[in-house]
Motif scaffolding. Sequence first.
Motif, short mmCIF file in Angstrom:
data_model
loop_
_atom_site.label_atom_id
_atom_site.label_comp_id
_atom_site.label_asym_id
_atom_site.label_seq_id
_atom_site.Cartn_x
_atom_site.Cartn_y
_atom_site.Cartn_z
N HIS A 176 41.28 41.81 46.99
CA HIS A 176 41.92 42.87 45.77
C HIS A 176 41.06 44.11 45.52
O HIS A 176 41.37 44.90 44.68
N LEU A 225 49.77 50.37 45.18
CA LEU A 225 49.60 48.90 44.27
C LEU A 225 50.03 49.29 42.97
O LEU A 225 49.91 48.25 42.11
N VAL A 227 48.58 51.70 40.79
CA VAL A 227 47.63 52.31 39.89
C VAL A 227 47.70 53.73 40.28
O VAL A 227 47.26 54.26 41.17
N LEU B 148 42.40 38.93 40.59
CA LEU B 148 43.58 40.04 40.35
C LEU B 148 43.61 40.92 40.99
O LEU B 148 42.53 41.56 41.33
N ASP B 149 44.64 41.49 41.43
CA ASP B 149 44.92 42.86 42.18
C ASP B 149 44.59 43.94 41.07
O ASP B 149 44.50 43.68 40.01
N ALA B 150 44.41 45.20 41.37
CA ALA B 150 43.94 46.36 40.81
C ALA B 150 44.95 46.39 39.65
O ALA B 150 44.46 46.50 38.48
N LEU B 151 46.21 46.64 39.95
CA LEU B 151 47.14 47.00 38.71
C LEU B 151 47.23 45.73 37.79
O LEU B 151 46.88 46.05 36.41
N THR B 152 47.38 44.45 38.17
CA THR B 152 47.25 43.33 37.27
C THR B 152 46.23 43.21 36.54
O THR B 152 46.23 43.06 35.23
#
Lengths: 234, 234, 301, 278, 278
Positions: A176, A225, A227, B148-152
Amino acid sequence: MSTVVASRVTRRYGERTVLDGLDLEIERGEFVALLGKSGCGKTTLLRALAGLDPVDGGTLEVPERRTVVFQEHRLLPWWKVWRNVAIGLPRATARARAQSALEEVGLDKHADAWPVTLSGGEAQRVALARALVREPELLLLDEPFAALDALTRLRMHGLVRDLTTRHRPAVLLVTHDVDEAILLADRVLTMRDGRIAAAHEVASEARDRGSAPFAALRHALLGELGVVEPLEHA
Amino acid sequence: MSTVVASRVTRRYGERTVLDGLDLEIERGEFVALLGKSGCGKTTLLRALAGLDPVDGGTLEVPERRTVVFQEHRLLPWWKVWRNVAIGLPRATARARAQSALEEVGLDKHADAWPVTLSGGEAQRVALARALVREPELLLLDEPFAALDALTRLRMHGLVRDLTTRHRPAVLLVTHDVDEAILLADRVLTMRDGRIAAAHEVASEARDRGSAPFAALRHALLGELGVVEPLEHA
Amino acid sequence: GDNEAAASDSGGRKKVRLTYGAISVPKTRGVFEKTLNDQGIDVEWVGPFPNHAPTLQAVATNTADFSFGGSSTPADQALLSGNKLVYVAWSKSTPRTSSIIALPNSGITGVKDLAGKKVAVNKAGLGEFLLVAALEKYNVPRDSVTFTYLNPPDAAPAFGSGKVDAWSIWSGPLELAEVQYGAKRIFVDGDELDKQIDFGSYLVRDDYAKKEADTIRKVIAAYKAEQDWANANPAEAQKIGNAVSKYPQAVVDKLVGENVQVTWSLINDEGIAQLQAGADWLSDHKVLSDKINIADHAVKL
Amino acid sequence: MSTTAIAGPARTAEAGATPPKKRAVPYRTISWTVPVLLLLAWELASRSGLIAANVLPAPSSVGTTAWHLTETGELPHHLWESVKRAAVGLAIGATVGLVLGVLTGFSKLAEAIIDRNIQIIRAIPFLAILPLVMVWFGVGESGRYFLVALGTMFPIYLNTVLGIRQVDPKLLEMGRVVGLNRLELIRAAILPGALPSILLGLRLALTNAWLALVIAETVGAPAGIGFMATNAREFLQTDVIVLVIVLYALIGLTTDLIARALERRFLAWHPNYHGGKK
Amino acid sequence: MSTTAIAGPARTAEAGATPPKKRAVPYRTISWTVPVLLLLAWELASRSGLIAANVLPAPSSVGTTAWHLTETGELPHHLWESVKRAAVGLAIGATVGLVLGVLTGFSKLAEAIIDRNIQIIRAIPFLAILPLVMVWFGVGESGRYFLVALGTMFPIYLNTVLGIRQVDPKLLEMGRVVGLNRLELIRAAILPGALPSILLGLRLALTNAWLALVIAETVGAPAGIGFMATNAREFLQTDVIVLVIVLYALIGLTTDLIARALERRFLAWHPNYHGGKK
Ligand SMILES: Nc1ncnc2c1ncn2[C@@H]1O[C@H](COP(=O)(O)OP(=O)(O)OP(=O)(O)O)[C@@H](O)[C@H]1O
Ligand SMILES: Nc1ncnc2c1ncn2[C@@H]1O[C@H](COP(=O)(O)OP(=O)(O)OP(=O)(O)O)[C@@H](O)[C@H]1O
Ligand SMILES: [Mg+2]
Ligand SMILES: [Mg+2]
């Protein structure tokens, strides 16, 4: 010719199609990083490549000798740390090889500890040592550095990079951390809607954190992604 | 007067002293982030504060109503996701509250799924929802965003920040992400040799990723963690 | 059958497989075995067995050659169930001491007092027959008495602790109950009934009876000799038994004093008649599932 | 070194209409085939005279006996008596075993007080205490309930303790930090986690219940299939002996089906029982 | 809302020389106290005449009986015979149970073939098949071994299957991806994971072994404590009856101590058995 060839791979859970005609090729010695939202199907893909789960459609070609570092450490609680690392190795050299692998991940002192006594990051490193001590043709890594502090993480990066240059396995790293992906991989993929949405070759200049290509790639990937981040300070 | 007061806390495992006369105070409504090397004792401290482990010396004062998000998700495999979130809540409103908490972490669709079917990041979010749905006076978070991924991750940051401004619990967040620590916390601590080695108040200007104070604090913290990084691009 | 090998050894010697109970005077004294050895018969003892039924089964399935001289009632039923066995010897005894007993403070002094009470009996055995016969004789309706089916080992504590009011039981436990619990006899078989219902009996497989008549005669004769010795030396015989049963001396004295004489004979016309009379009584009282013709299942040797 | 070996389990040649996920073994078919085949073999062996009737009568003749005894009402009567005793005894034994098991599994103090005694007592075969039971309970039903309860309590106790021991302590901690009280903790974390083990305890207990009855019904019982069995043994009624055995087998079969249904119901979440992926 | 409540479990007032981690309950003391107290109570009740000697003789008089029988060599002889039978039968039963259990736990096909039959057969109480055993094996030792093996095999089978089912499938996957073959997988992941359950199966099996012997030794056994018990019952030797019960209790005690030692040895890693923190 590629070591890993996945074509039109489909995987469904009930109604939901998690992998939806996904195509992927990885060459021998190639280091591929995979980014994607939580729940987008990265682990599912990895498990399919590992041969752990069947797929509902498509074909897969993978080498025989594969190793996986799972999202959880999966250490056998009834074996001391070193035996967990040495599992499946020929007896004669097992202990020595395990010991040196543990040294590499900075845990030689814990060789005779029970897995339950390890901290989260330590367990993750033992799992990494277990994978690295074998010499697979395909190395599948599912967020192996998630529970590590910055310094330890850098050391582990070095370790993985060393190993891959020495034995040249095909590597698929799920992570991630966009920076990590760029710094380690030859190619960074992002996954969406059950497919590979984008692929970026990483130029060697981009491996420098301070460089403009790094910042640009980082920005692009974060954008993919979802962001949005200011670019100005690059 | 502080909500959490730990003074001269000591904890040994066999020969090893993991917490060595540690002092810590957290005020009501204060958000404290804790950084430190893998295996330095962060989880041990958290568990002591949670009242899960005894200590070998020193005193601890903590509020009655505490909640912990553990390093692993710890969902009950035999309960559907929503019941895991609603565990211990009064029956009448349980389902509704669980549902809305799940919605906040973006998992309302998984309310009726079994925990085994969740991805790593989804499970982590459910655990987060389980903690947030209660209104504790002390919230202990052990790397809750690691998978968690960046956005989440950004969304979860927002969520935690919202909650803390609304109910003003004392928060102790263990993380390995220096940026995250700076962006969320009022105070960032680093831990070494079983004690709090340094504490940094986070000025509100430092909360801007592009700002100079952010870069400076980041640099300082990474330095304390042993990582030397070029500062020039700031 | 394939019992040739078992029945005869090399050199013309025979081998017989005999079942025995926990107390066995012939087996313990050794005279019996020697007698047979001298006649060219080797003895293999199979057991011990708790009662007659499993020895019948051992014989029927050719793991033994002689049943162990026990009660004729299970033998009759085994025959009715189609087992290919035959009577080869029978015994009668005098006096017949089996009795119904009650505790002294139970308020039971006679059979009539049993109405409304619980009586321990062994199911479909001597105890039950005695009770049935006693109730008939004194015109007490059967359903006014609760028949509590208990084997002697379980009946004794139940009786001793007052969980049942009376107990219909034979020699041995009978005397023990008298000594230990002060039990009183309210109905004694030999005094009150003119017929014996249940007899001692030896059975063998019918094919064995056909082929080994001579051996059977010799074995039964040896058994009879043992019994005659026991009849003549009750004290010694009791001593042998008591090495196993370990009854208190008072009980042993009582047993010796009763001087019960048991007479064994090969099956003869009287035996068939007596066994038939007993079997008829049992059939009439629905103890046996059907009528049986003893003569069809007896071999006169 | 081969670069492109095709891995066994991952090979999927253009999967079409039928996904290869389906279970390869038709479980039901196979699992019923064997018992049925055995039954047929037995019947054949009997008819051909390979097995003598007084040793082991043919299933068909056992069936006839069963039919007879059912017509006369004898068999249903015996069966009902035994089932009643098994049910009552089991209910008592299971409750006691479960409660003691939960106590032992949950509290060190309770374990210290209870466990060794149970380990001692459970080593004593029922048969050996039959005379004592007689003295304590007399010859009524209560003694028989006691024996069944005694026989069923131990496997349930032991398996409950085992199950609780195997509940992930991490989940218990979680329960504590979300503020569950003891009872809620038992309900939420302990019992469900221990359930596979407890259900096994129940299976073992059922067997013990029937065994206890065979023994208990030799004592003062005017009915029951244990009584029937003893009688048949006493009188060498081979067909009834075998009928009783067949009855037990059927009871075992039914029990198994019920246990499986319970497992399906309560262990739906368990990946190793039914479905589930990871 | 109180801001500075002092949490119960976390409170540690200036812990000094004795760390508060030490277990509060002196387990051994308590766990031995209760049986010893019961014994004393029994002795007192007997001496005071509260319990009649012909119902339940005092422990001391049972002790005397035991001493007598030991002097004559009778008791050791019986005990030795039974122990030998239990050991041989258990060895056979445990092996069969374990092998079948591993097969069933491991392969769906094996389960389909084996499981239902075992569930059916195990429902049949030994006592009911005693007549058949005599037919099959005669009255020699082999029939007794068979009965013990039969009685011990089922709990081990069932608990092995349960244990294997409860092995974390994640660990099995791990075993597969590091390239273990089936045998290695069994040794590394399955048996250790199933061990607590298998050890429990062994405990249950031991009880069954003794029970099977009580039954097996009623028929055609010239020695053994089951035989001794039957004889004592037959001749109403209350002190021997009770002695036998006490013997079983002691056997239970010894078994428990052995089982605990095994658990200590093999389950050192298990947080719920001994030590371990998380
Ligand atoms: N056995 C299952 N049954 C039903 N749905 C499942 C099952 N396993 C996974 N899923 C779903 O499939 C989706 C993809 O899961 P996967 O584990 O591949 O995600 P991921 O990309 O690895 O996510 P993360 O980054 O959070 O680990 C998730 O939404 C998950 O809920
Ligand atoms: N039960 C135990 N027995 C012995 N040592 C233990 C035990 N539990 C933890 N430790 C050790 O104590 C140290 C601190 O563990 P802790 O879990 O607190 O680390 P942490 O700071 O949370 O690390 P991470 O970031 O990797 O999670 C580790 O080195 C660990 O091996
Ligand atoms: Mg994943
Ligand atoms: Mg930690």
